[in-house]
Write a protein that holds these residues in place. Structure first.
Motif, PDB file in Angstrom:
ATOM      1  N   SER A 180       0.831  -1.220   0.000  1.00 30.49           N
ATOM      2  CA  SER A 180       0.000   0.000   0.000  1.00 30.49           C
ATOM      3  C   SER A 180       0.861   1.264   0.000  1.00 30.49           C
ATOM      4  N   ILE A 181       1.866   1.262  -0.879  1.00 34.28           N
ATOM      5  CA  ILE A 181       2.745   2.419  -1.038  1.00 34.28           C
ATOM      6  C   ILE A 181       2.865   2.727  -2.529  1.00 34.28           C
ATOM      7  N   THR A 182       3.516   3.831  -2.862  1.00 31.27           N
ATOM      8  CA  THR A 182       3.658   4.209  -4.269  1.00 31.27           C
ATOM      9  C   THR A 182       4.844   3.492  -4.909  1.00 31.27           C
ATOM     10  N   ASP A 183       4.835   3.444  -6.246  1.00 29.77           N
ATOM     11  CA  ASP A 183       5.961   2.864  -6.983  1.00 29.77           C
ATOM     12  C   ASP A 183       7.254   3.621  -6.654  1.00 29.77           C
ATOM     13  N   ARG A 184       7.138   4.929  -6.494  1.00 28.12           N
ATOM     14  CA  ARG A 184       8.313   5.750  -6.193  1.00 28.12           C
ATOM     15  C   ARG A 184       8.911   5.381  -4.836  1.00 28.12           C
ATOM     16  N   THR A 185       8.053   5.103  -3.863  1.00 25.38           N
ATOM     17  CA  THR A 185       8.543   4.701  -2.541  1.00 25.38           C
ATOM     18  C   THR A 185       9.299   3.381  -2.624  1.00 25.38           C
ATOM     19  N   VAL A 186       8.796   2.456  -3.429  1.00 30.10           N
ATOM     20  CA  VAL A 186       9.496   1.180  -3.621  1.00 30.10           C
ATOM     21  C   VAL A 186      10.880   1.430  -4.207  1.00 30.10           C
ATOM     22  N   ARG A 187      10.963   2.307  -5.197  1.00 25.35           N
ATOM     23  CA  ARG A 187      12.266   2.625  -5.805  1.00 25.35           C
ATOM     24  C   ARG A 187      13.214   3.230  -4.765  1.00 25.35           C
ATOM     25  N   ASN A 188      12.675   4.096  -3.909  1.00 21.51           N
ATOM     26  CA  ASN A 188      13.497   4.694  -2.851  1.00 21.51           C
ATOM     27  C   ASN A 188      14.000   3.635  -1.873  1.00 21.51           C
ATOM     28  N   TYR A 189      13.146   2.664  -1.564  1.00 23.09           N
ATOM     29  CA  TYR A 189      13.562   1.574  -0.672  1.00 23.09           C
ATOM     30  C   TYR A 189      14.711   0.784  -1.291  1.00 23.09           C
ATOM     31  N   TRP A 190      14.628   0.538  -2.602  1.00 22.60           N
ATOM     32  CA  TRP A 190      15.698  -0.207  -3.272  1.00 22.60           C
ATOM     33  C   TRP A 190      17.029   0.544  -3.183  1.00 22.60           C
ATOM     34  N   ILE A 191      16.980   1.854  -3.324  1.00 26.56           N
ATOM     35  CA  ILE A 191      18.207   2.653  -3.227  1.00 26.56           C
ATOM     36  C   ILE A 191      18.808   2.539  -1.825  1.00 26.56           C
ATOM     37  N   ARG A 192      17.955   2.600  -0.803  1.00 32.42           N
ATOM     38  CA  ARG A 192      18.437   2.494   0.578  1.00 32.42           C
ATOM     39  C   ARG A 192      18.980   1.099   0.874  1.00 32.42           C
ATOM     40  N   ILE A 193      18.304   0.084   0.348  1.00 34.17           N
ATOM     41  CA  ILE A 193      18.780  -1.299   0.519  1.00 34.17           C
ATOM     42  C   ILE A 193      20.145  -1.460  -0.140  1.00 34.17           C
ATOM     43  N   GLN A 194      20.260  -0.939  -1.358  1.00 30.90           N
ATOM     44  CA  GLN A 194      21.514  -1.013  -2.106  1.00 30.90           C
ATOM     45  C   GLN A 194      22.654  -0.348  -1.336  1.00 30.90           C
ATOM     46  N   ASP A 195      22.401   0.830  -0.787  1.00 28.80           N
ATOM     47  CA  ASP A 195      23.423   1.555  -0.025  1.00 28.80           C
ATOM     48  C   ASP A 195      23.814   0.795   1.238  1.00 28.80           C
ATOM     49  N   ALA A 196      22.806   0.270   1.943  1.00 30.22           N
ATOM     50  CA  ALA A 196      23.071  -0.433   3.200  1.00 30.22           C
ATOM     51  C   ALA A 196      23.893  -1.700   2.976  1.00 30.22           C
ATOM     52  N   LEU A 197      23.676  -2.356   1.839  1.00 29.17           N
ATOM     53  CA  LEU A 197      24.405  -3.586   1.529  1.00 29.17           C
ATOM     54  C   LEU A 197      25.748  -3.311   0.853  1.00 29.17           C
ATOM     55  N   GLY A 198      25.974  -2.070   0.470  1.00 32.51           N
ATOM     56  CA  GLY A 198      27.228  -1.738  -0.204  1.00 32.51           C
ATOM     57  C   GLY A 198      27.304  -2.305  -1.607  1.00 32.51           C
ATOM     58  N   VAL A 199      26.159  -2.360  -2.283  1.00 34.75           N
ATOM     59  CA  VAL A 199      26.106  -2.875  -3.654  1.00 34.75           C
ATOM     60  C   VAL A 199      26.100  -1.689  -4.615  1.00 34.75           C
ATOM     61  N   PHE A 200      26.981  -1.736  -5.600  1.00 32.59           N
ATOM     62  CA  PHE A 200      27.100  -0.628  -6.544  1.00 32.59           C
ATOM     63  C   PHE A 200      26.727  -1.080  -7.946  1.00 32.59           C
ATOM     64  N   ASP A 201      26.057  -0.194  -8.664  1.00 30.44           N
ATOM     65  CA  ASP A 201      25.610  -0.510 -10.023  1.00 30.44           C
ATOM     66  C   ASP A 201      26.813  -0.697 -10.938  1.00 30.44           C
ATOM     67  N   SER A 202      26.713  -1.681 -11.820  1.00 33.07           N
ATOM     68  CA  SER A 202      27.789  -1.964 -12.766  1.00 33.07           C
ATOM     69  C   SER A 202      27.171  -2.323 -14.108  1.00 33.07           C
ATOM     70  N   PRO A 203      27.723  -1.809 -15.209  1.00 32.69           N
ATOM     71  CA  PRO A 203      27.153  -2.113 -16.528  1.00 32.69           C
ATOM     72  C   PRO A 203      27.264  -3.588 -16.898  1.00 32.69           C
ATOM     73  N   ASP A 204      28.148  -4.315 -16.223  1.00 34.30           N
ATOM     74  CA  ASP A 204      28.361  -5.723 -16.555  1.00 34.30           C
ATOM     75  C   ASP A 204      27.509  -6.685 -15.725  1.00 34.30           C
ATOM     76  N   LYS A 205      26.797  -6.141 -14.715  1.00 37.24           N
ATOM     77  CA  LYS A 205      26.066  -7.027 -13.808  1.00 37.24           C
ATOM     78  C   LYS A 205      24.636  -6.535 -13.591  1.00 37.24           C
ATOM     79  N   ASP A 206      23.753  -7.490 -13.332  1.00 42.23           N
ATOM     80  CA  ASP A 206      22.363  -7.165 -13.017  1.00 42.23           C
ATOM     81  C   ASP A 206      22.296  -6.694 -11.564  1.00 42.23           C
ATOM     82  N   LEU A 207      21.870  -5.454 -11.354  1.00 37.20           N
ATOM     83  CA  LEU A 207      21.879  -4.862 -10.019  1.00 37.20           C
ATOM     84  C   LEU A 207      21.014  -5.643  -9.034  1.00 37.20           C
TER      85      LEU A 207
END
Length: 223
Positions: A180-207
């Protein structure tokens, strides 16, 4: 204080579905607490019934448990039992004895504010080590192993996103609808999860695949 506890008649509950572990743990605790009443449960359903009947001073629990006899053991079952136990009014001292303690990062916030004593250890360690962790919990202290302490605390909603994505296979749009949240909120959660896990975007890998790998290694979702 632990010397005084040794001579007090306590109620101790051991929750583990492995007979070999029970055969080692019970005598070790019996030696330390010779007049204690020791109860055992091999599944969470039996443990819950005992917890309703008695007030336990100490609970030794595995994280991977079957829900009822003949079920397969699952981390989710043990984590659910542990979380409920820690939020009960009794607040017994707790020792987690498990082959995989990383999932404790999911409830680290609850552990750090728990009113009773709490300690966690790998069950492959010697029984003499287990008794040291029992002493820590019985003193009312909190101890989490380094691999759990060093992990950042995860918001409950971030954990829900990970579960819905990687255990139920939902799309971001379906996750937004379920929570019961917006699509934008889900995207924001993914960014926070990514930062907390120390995962960085790479053109060679599926984020998202990299996030899943990191989350499983951290014990945030079950393997």
């Amino acid at each position: 204080m632990t010397e005084q506890l040794d001579s007090i008649k306590q109620k101790i509950l051991i929750v583990d579905d492995h007979e070999a572990i029970l055969e080692g743990t019970i005598p070790a605790l019996r030696t330390k607490y010779p007049i204690a009443e020791i109860f055992t449960a091999k599944d969470s359903q039996t443990a819950e019934k005992l917890l309703e009947q008695y007030h336990f001073d100490l609970v030794v629990v595995d994280l991977s448990l079957p829900r009822k006899p003949d079920d397969f053991a699952k981390v989710e079952v043990g984590m659910h039992l542990l979380a409920n136990l820690m939020q009960s009014n009794d607040a017994p001292n707790i020792v987690v004895l498990s082959t995989n303690i990383k999932p404790l990062v999911r409830i680290k916030r609850i552990v750090n504010t728990y009113e009773g004593g709490f300690a966690a250890m790998d069950k492959s360690l010697p029984l003499t080590e287990m008794l040291k962790f029992v002493d820590i919990a019985q003193r009312g202290s909190i101890y989490l192993p380094k691999e759990v302490r060093s992990r950042p605390e995860f918001d409950r909603k971030w954990l829900e996103v990970l579960t819905l994505k990687y255990q139920e296979g939902l799309s971001d749009k379906a996750i937004a609808k379920r929570m019961s949240i917006t699509d934008r909120t889900v995207r924001n959660y993914w960014i926070r999860i990514q930062d907390a896990l120390g995962v960085f975007d790479s053109p060679d890998k599926d984020l998202r695949v990299q996030i899943e790998i990191a989350a499983r290694k951290a014990g945030l979702i079950s393997n």
